[in-house]
Write a protein that holds these residues in place. Structure first.
Motif, PDB file in Angstrom:
ATOM      1  N   UNK A  34       0.732  -1.368   0.099  1.00 20.72           N
ATOM      2  CA  UNK A  34      -0.101  -0.063   0.071  1.00 20.72           C
ATOM      3  C   UNK A  34       0.815   1.207  -0.043  1.00 20.72           C
ATOM      4  N   UNK A  35       0.959   1.914  -1.020  1.00 20.69           N
ATOM      5  CA  UNK A  35       1.523   3.133  -0.901  1.00 20.69           C
ATOM      6  C   UNK A  35       1.004   4.468  -0.595  1.00 20.69           C
ATOM      7  N   UNK A  36       1.600   4.795   0.488  1.00 19.20           N
ATOM      8  CA  UNK A  36       1.349   6.229   1.261  1.00 19.20           C
ATOM      9  C   UNK A  36       2.172   7.322   1.092  1.00 19.20           C
ATOM     10  N   UNK A  37       1.898   8.395   1.379  1.00 19.34           N
ATOM     11  CA  UNK A  37       2.732   9.507   1.479  1.00 19.34           C
ATOM     12  C   UNK A  37       2.536  10.182   2.840  1.00 19.34           C
ATOM     13  N   UNK A  38       3.797  10.294   3.432  1.00 22.42           N
ATOM     14  CA  UNK A  38       3.678  11.260   4.655  1.00 22.42           C
ATOM     15  C   UNK A  38       4.516  12.654   4.694  1.00 22.42           C
ATOM     16  N   UNK A  39       4.022  13.820   4.843  1.00 25.74           N
ATOM     17  CA  UNK A  39       4.569  14.717   4.619  1.00 25.74           C
ATOM     18  C   UNK A  39       5.911  14.723   5.580  1.00 25.74           C
ATOM     19  N   UNK A  40       7.033  15.058   5.118  1.00 23.25           N
ATOM     20  CA  UNK A  40       8.403  15.480   5.830  1.00 23.25           C
ATOM     21  C   UNK A  40       9.023  13.850   5.926  1.00 23.25           C
ATOM     22  N   UNK A  41       8.465  12.861   5.411  1.00 25.21           N
ATOM     23  CA  UNK A  41       9.197  11.486   5.536  1.00 25.21           C
ATOM     24  C   UNK A  41       9.507  11.237   4.011  1.00 25.21           C
ATOM     25  N   UNK A  42      10.713  10.463   3.878  1.00 23.62           N
ATOM     26  CA  UNK A  42      10.693   9.667   2.706  1.00 23.62           C
ATOM     27  C   UNK A  42      10.662   8.308   2.632  1.00 23.62           C
ATOM     28  N   UNK A  43       9.764   7.794   1.644  1.00 23.69           N
ATOM     29  CA  UNK A  43       9.392   6.285   1.947  1.00 23.69           C
ATOM     30  C   UNK A  43       9.554   5.728   0.511  1.00 23.69           C
ATOM     31  N   UNK A  44      10.040   4.279   0.873  1.00 21.31           N
ATOM     32  CA  UNK A  44      10.553   3.498  -0.113  1.00 21.31           C
ATOM     33  C   UNK A  44       9.599   1.997  -0.267  1.00 21.31           C
ATOM     34  N   UNK A  45       9.182   1.818  -1.584  1.00 18.72           N
ATOM     35  CA  UNK A  45       8.581   0.374  -1.682  1.00 18.72           C
ATOM     36  C   UNK A  45       9.793  -0.585  -1.564  1.00 18.72           C
ATOM     37  N   UNK A  46       9.459  -1.513  -0.499  1.00 16.04           N
ATOM     38  CA  UNK A  46      10.552  -2.393  -0.272  1.00 16.04           C
ATOM     39  C   UNK A  46       9.909  -3.832   0.349  1.00 16.04           C
ATOM     40  N   UNK A  47      10.490  -5.142  -0.387  1.00 16.49           N
ATOM     41  CA  UNK A  47       9.916  -6.162   0.055  1.00 16.49           C
ATOM     42  C   UNK A  47      10.891  -6.296   1.158  1.00 16.49           C
ATOM     43  N   UNK A  48      10.663  -6.663   2.355  1.00 13.35           N
ATOM     44  CA  UNK A  48      11.295  -6.807   3.733  1.00 13.35           C
ATOM     45  C   UNK A  48      11.954  -8.321   3.606  1.00 13.35           C
ATOM     46  N   UNK A  49      11.193  -9.138   2.839  1.00 15.28           N
ATOM     47  CA  UNK A  49      11.974 -10.393   2.909  1.00 15.28           C
ATOM     48  C   UNK A  49      13.125 -10.668   1.901  1.00 15.28           C
ATOM     49  N   UNK A  50      13.219  -9.651   1.144  1.00  7.88           N
ATOM     50  CA  UNK A  50      14.316  -9.717   0.132  1.00  7.88           C
ATOM     51  C   UNK A  50      15.298  -9.231   0.727  1.00  7.88           C
ATOM     52  N   UNK A  51      16.451  -9.884   1.195  1.00  8.57           N
ATOM     53  CA  UNK A  51      17.573  -9.562   2.043  1.00  8.57           C
ATOM     54  C   UNK A  51      18.599  -8.479   1.086  1.00  8.57           C
ATOM     55  N   UNK A  52      18.743  -8.971  -0.066  1.00  2.83           N
ATOM     56  CA  UNK A  52      19.382  -7.957  -0.950  1.00  2.83           C
ATOM     57  C   UNK A  52      18.868  -6.537  -1.152  1.00  2.83           C
ATOM     58  N   UNK A  53      17.739  -6.589  -1.364  1.00  2.52           N
ATOM     59  CA  UNK A  53      16.916  -5.215  -1.215  1.00  2.52           C
ATOM     60  C   UNK A  53      16.885  -4.428  -0.124  1.00  2.52           C
ATOM     61  N   UNK A  54      17.134  -5.389   0.910  1.00  2.00           N
ATOM     62  CA  UNK A  54      17.050  -4.606   2.299  1.00  2.00           C
ATOM     63  C   UNK A  54      18.403  -4.029   2.345  1.00  2.00           C
ATOM     64  N   UNK A  55      19.378  -4.717   2.312  1.00  2.00           N
ATOM     65  CA  UNK A  55      20.869  -4.347   2.283  1.00  2.00           C
ATOM     66  C   UNK A  55      21.069  -2.941   1.387  1.00  2.00           C
ATOM     67  N   UNK A  56      20.580  -3.136   0.185  1.00  2.00           N
ATOM     68  CA  UNK A  56      20.653  -1.657  -0.530  1.00  2.00           C
ATOM     69  C   UNK A  56      20.020  -0.840   0.245  1.00  2.00           C
ATOM     70  N   UNK A  57      18.883  -0.783   0.659  1.00  2.00           N
ATOM     71  CA  UNK A  57      17.997   0.291   1.299  1.00  2.00           C
ATOM     72  C   UNK A  57      19.140   0.669   2.679  1.00  2.00           C
ATOM     73  N   UNK A  58      19.537  -0.085   3.165  1.00  2.00           N
ATOM     74  CA  UNK A  58      20.222   0.222   4.310  1.00  2.00           C
ATOM     75  C   UNK A  58      21.548   1.080   4.004  1.00  2.00           C
ATOM     76  N   UNK A  59      22.130   0.564   2.876  1.00  2.00           N
ATOM     77  CA  UNK A  59      23.448   1.250   2.304  1.00  2.00           C
ATOM     78  C   UNK A  59      22.869   2.816   1.909  1.00  2.00           C
ATOM     79  N   UNK A  60      21.581   2.720   1.140  1.00  2.00           N
ATOM     80  CA  UNK A  60      21.210   4.062   0.676  1.00  2.00           C
ATOM     81  C   UNK A  60      21.135   5.210   1.761  1.00  2.00           C
ATOM     82  N   UNK A  61      20.474   4.703   2.760  1.00  2.00           N
ATOM     83  CA  UNK A  61      19.604   5.453   3.815  1.00  2.00           C
ATOM     84  C   UNK A  61      20.912   5.732   4.874  1.00  2.00           C
TER      85      UNK A  61
END
Length: 292
Positions: A34-61
């Protein structure tokens, strides 16, 4: 400002937390279906079950703190979809603990009062766990496996929560209000007790935990109350008809997932640290004045 990553930003608790945390943190969040927008926050669509995707997110943020609220949190869904719910409730949770552990990032995990069977309230952090449904079992497994991977995490056991709904996820009180406004009778249990807390209060508790706590912390409210009495209090504050609220017994209703009769939490450890939920009457009055 330090960077906080909140998983499950579209969910009821995650959405409220992303709003509340912005006072002291630069907030980043994840959502999946479910895509949502929160003013003042930066949101990413992420599959938390995908370890590689999660690792990239941690490296980016490069977060300075993480609060993991994403979950399949409906006990009946977990009971009928054990494999699907296990993937988010355990696999994803352990992935996050591993990534935080590798980087030594403070992590708070939202567990549940349903790790207990409800026969011996008030539950302290030191009491043995004894879940009676798959959701509770999955949270117990996540607690244990996450601590094995990263012993420094804060395991926050959450109570029944109420508050402002996210665009895609309400708390249990919204259904009560809409039914009563529509003139529909609601049946509420007189024999199921919890220590409810508002999303605002528990958000404050989670931020306290991610900064100060290693180990288990209970974040219940200060009052033990039945579903029925909560409904009466809500109706009184919202000026809705209390005669539409009918008493029922948990024991008379067949549920897909077994229900615990009284998982009231002893949260005195959190209170001593500065966790300060208001009275239920005060929290509900504040919500009526400012429903969003």
């Amino acid at each position: 400002m330090k960077k906080l990553l909140v998983t499950g930003a579209s969910g009821f608790l995650g959405w409220n937390l992303c709003h509340y945390a912005q006072t002291n943190w630069q907030v980043y969040g994840t959502y999946f279906s479910h895509e949502v927008k929160i003013p003042g926050a930066t949101l990413y669509k992420t599959d938390l079950k995908d370890f590689a995707a999660l690792d990239r997110l941690f490296k980016d943020i490069k977060p300075d703190g993480v609060i993991h609220t994403a979950a399949a949190s409906k006990p009946n869904f977990c009971q009928t979809n054990p494999h699907e719910s296990l993937a988010i409730n355990v696999t994803a949770a352990v992935n996050i603990a591993r990534l935080c552990g590798e980087r030594n990032i403070p992590l708070a995990f939202t567990s549940t009062d349903l790790v207990f069977d409800g026969k011996k309230p008030f539950y302290k952090e030191t009491d043995p766990v004894c879940p009676i449904n798959y959701y509770g079992e999955q949270k117990v497994t996540a607690e244990q496996k996450m601590r094995e991977v990263y012993p420094a995490i804060a395991i926050c056991r959450m109570p029944l929560m109420f508050g402002a709904p996210s665009p895609v996820a309400a708390s249990f009180m919204q259904g009560m209000i809409s039914n009563l406004k529509a003139g529909k009778e609601i049946n509420l249990f007189t024999d199921e007790f919890r220590t409810p807390a508002s999303a605002r209060a528990t958000s404050q508790g989670l931020l306290l935990a991610v900064e100060k706590v290693q180990g288990i912390l209970h974040l219940g409210g200060k009052e033990r109350i039945s579903r029925y009495d909560f409904g009466l209090l809500l109706a009184d504050i919202w000026q809705l008809p209390t005669n539409l609220i009918k008493p029922g017994k948990q024991s008379d209703v067949a549920a897909v997932a077994p229900r615990s009769p009284d998982t009231s939490l002893d949260s005195s450890k959190a209170f001593a640290l500065g966790y300060q939920p208001l009275s239920l009457r005060k929290e509900l009055t504040n919500l009526r004045k400012n429903p969003h």
